[in-house]
Design an enzyme around this catalytic site. Structure first.
Site, mmCIF file in Angstrom:
data_model
loop_
_atom_site.group_PDB
_atom_site.id
_atom_site.type_symbol
_atom_site.label_atom_id
_atom_site.label_comp_id
_atom_site.label_asym_id
_atom_site.label_seq_id
_atom_site.Cartn_x
_atom_site.Cartn_y
_atom_site.Cartn_z
ATOM 1 N N TYR A 39 0.889 -1.318 0.018
ATOM 2 C CA TYR A 39 0.001 -0.027 -0.025
ATOM 3 C C TYR A 39 0.934 1.363 0.119
ATOM 4 O O TYR A 39 0.393 2.458 -0.188
ATOM 5 C CB TYR A 39 -0.789 0.016 1.381
ATOM 6 N N HIS A 97 0.381 -11.728 1.822
ATOM 7 C CA HIS A 97 -0.541 -10.835 1.056
ATOM 8 C C HIS A 97 -1.440 -11.631 0.061
ATOM 9 O O HIS A 97 -2.687 -11.560 -0.133
ATOM 10 C CB HIS A 97 0.224 -9.582 0.522
#
Length: 268
Positions: A39, A97
């Site tokens: 991110y 992830h």
């Protein structure tokens, strides 16, 4: 500590926008924040937490290891780097992830590296994200079912993943729903709007309450104070069995996120 049922997501929020979102959420009473290495906002999340006046130990902080850091030689170093950005000695939860099945690192290798990070005190819990049944089985074989705090997966009224969810529940692996509002698409659904008008509640509250009643943790994001405050009321909303059934009927296998090379073949 179990994954909190309600938290703040920070996907696609960067710079001052994410600082303001996290700071406002903490002011309003949020105590769980979800970020990720990819991110590119861990430093801003860490800044917002540090400047919030809320004690670090009161906040459940999650980050996710990105694909390029899955090797046993790089995973722990990358987590140290994340911790420096987050201004913390530990995170409460660290997830893989995406499984990225073709990237040359076996599930056992990165799960065992995660377990080592936990043993070293860098993270209090470990888990997975976007794993299908077959890869979840591999993760279980690597570290044990009891050490997988959650599988964070895309779930919304438009994408309900019944086969995967059923398996996770059988294995007693908690489910975290992301993209619960399907990029806002479900908020425009006439059925959701009708339920919201009748209760009355906001469409977002209705959808979040639906997910919470199913036993999922949710991590909605927002940049607007009124939406952050409104979403936080969703756990207090009691949907009827008939409303739940109506929302269940919206299934359309409407997956929003499935990046090539990162996702495995889905079960549903």
């Amino acid at each position: 500590m179990a994954v909190p049922s309600f938290g703040l997501g920070t996907f696609r929020l960067q710079g001052q926008v994410v600082i303001d979102s996290v700071r406002t959420a903490l002011e309003l009473g949020y105590r769980a924040v979800d970020t990720a290495q990819i991110y590119q906002n861990e430093a801003e999340v860490g800044q917002a937490i540090a400047e919030s006046g809320v004690a670090r130990e009161e906040i459940y902080l999650t980050t996710k290891i990105w694909v390029e850091n899955y090797s046993k030689h790089t995973l722990i170093d990358s987590l140290h780097h994340s911790l420096r950005k987050l201004r913390s000695d530990y995170v409460d939860l660290t997830l893989i992830h995406w499984p990225a099945p073709g990237n040359g690192v076996a599930v056992a290798e990165y799960m065992q590296a995660l377990a080592e990070a936990k043993a070293a005190g860098l993270t209090r819990e470990i888990g997975i994200s976007n794993f299908n049944i077959a890869l979840t089985r591999e993760a279980i074989a690597a570290v044990g079912r009891e050490h997988i705090a959650t599988n964070q997966i895309e779930l919304s009224p438009y994408l309900q993943n019944p086969t995967l969810v059923s398996f996770l529940q059988e294995q007693q692996i908690p489910v975290t729903s992301y993209m619960t509002l399907a990029y806002g698409k479900v908020l425009q659904d006439p059925l959701i709007q009708a339920i919201a008008a009748r209760i009355p509640a906001t469409p977002a509250q209705v959808v979040l309450a639906w997910a919470l009643r199913k036993g999922y943790a949710v991590i909605p994001s927002s940049t607007q104070r009124n939406h952050l405050a409104s979403n936080l009321l969703a756990p207090q909303l009691a949907l009827s069995d008939s409303d739940m059934a109506l929302i269940d009927s919206l299934e359309r296998k409407g997956r929003e996120v499935s990046p090539e090379g990162l996702a495995a073949e889905w079960d549903d």
